[in-house]
Design a protein around this motif. Structure first.
Motif, short mmCIF file in Angstrom:
data_model
loop_
_atom_site.label_atom_id
_atom_site.label_comp_id
_atom_site.label_asym_id
_atom_site.label_seq_id
_atom_site.Cartn_x
_atom_site.Cartn_y
_atom_site.Cartn_z
N ARG A 27 40.54 33.64 36.62
CA ARG A 27 41.15 35.08 36.83
C ARG A 27 42.59 35.04 36.87
NH1 ARG A 27 37.20 38.79 40.54
NH2 ARG A 27 39.60 39.66 40.63
N THR A 28 43.29 35.60 36.04
CA THR A 28 44.37 35.86 36.14
C THR A 28 45.08 36.74 36.87
OG1 THR A 28 44.80 37.46 34.38
CG2 THR A 28 44.68 35.00 33.80
N ALA A 29 46.29 37.56 37.23
CA ALA A 29 46.74 38.41 38.51
C ALA A 29 46.21 39.42 38.05
CB ALA A 29 48.34 37.94 38.56
N HIS A 30 46.06 39.61 36.39
CA HIS A 30 46.46 40.78 35.65
C HIS A 30 44.51 41.84 36.17
CE1 HIS A 30 46.69 43.88 32.77
NE2 HIS A 30 45.32 43.88 32.03
N ALA A 32 42.77 40.19 38.09
CA ALA A 32 42.13 40.88 39.41
C ALA A 32 43.01 41.74 40.28
CB ALA A 32 42.91 39.26 40.54
N VAL A 34 46.19 41.88 40.87
CA VAL A 34 47.66 41.63 41.89
C VAL A 34 48.91 41.50 41.31
CG1 VAL A 34 46.34 41.00 43.32
CG2 VAL A 34 47.01 39.27 41.93
N GLU A 35 50.22 42.11 42.03
CA GLU A 35 51.46 42.00 41.20
C GLU A 35 51.48 40.63 40.87
OE1 GLU A 35 54.51 43.46 41.01
OE2 GLU A 35 52.87 45.64 41.30
N LEU A 36 52.30 40.07 39.88
CA LEU A 36 53.22 38.66 39.11
C LEU A 36 53.58 38.53 40.29
CD1 LEU A 36 52.63 38.55 35.50
CD2 LEU A 36 51.22 37.49 36.80
N GLN A 40 56.20 34.08 37.51
CA GLN A 40 54.77 33.42 37.65
C GLN A 40 54.22 33.98 35.65
OE1 GLN A 40 52.40 35.20 39.46
NE2 GLN A 40 50.63 34.52 39.10
N GLU A 42 51.91 35.06 33.24
CA GLU A 42 50.75 35.99 32.58
C GLU A 42 49.41 35.47 32.73
OE1 GLU A 42 51.16 38.69 29.78
OE2 GLU A 42 53.57 39.52 30.69
N HIS A 46 45.00 33.78 39.33
CA HIS A 46 45.54 33.93 40.53
C HIS A 46 45.14 33.24 41.81
CE1 HIS A 46 45.38 37.49 43.54
NE2 HIS A 46 44.78 37.08 44.02
N ALA A 47 44.15 32.98 42.16
CA ALA A 47 43.21 31.43 43.16
C ALA A 47 42.95 30.34 42.71
CB ALA A 47 43.06 32.43 43.99
#
Length: 87
Positions: A27-30, A32, A34-36, A40, A42, A46-47
């Motif tokens: 999963r990307t930050a978007h 998930a 959460v802020e980038l 970082q 796009e 994320h984790a």
């Protein structure tokens, strides 16, 4: 088959399985929510959880190796089976 050969083949299956497992569950930050982090990409995950990936990889590699070994013992698919040119 000698145990050293079996270990080497299992390690090859494990290394191959890493590339099969890595794309799943990312999963990307978007995605998930959460802020980038500054700088970082796009598309960065994320984790990253290496323990989870190692467990999945081990499961896939073990399954593939068991299928390989059963084929080796029982001779389900042989070189003659795959030779379509000289039939």
């Amino acid at each position: 088959m000698r145990w050293q050969s079996m270990l080497a083949i299992y390690i090859l299956f494990w290394a191959f399985s890493v590339f099969l497992v890595l794309p799943f569950g990312v999963r990307t930050a978007h995605e998930a929510g959460v802020e980038l982090v500054p700088g970082q990409a796009e598309s960065a995950p994320h984790a990253f959880n290496p323990k989870k990936i190692a467990i999945r990889t081990t499961a896939v590699a073990t399954l593939l190796f068991v299928l390989f070994y059963l084929n080796y013992v029982n001779g389900w698919v042989t070189a003659e089976t795959l030779d379509w040119v000289h039939r």
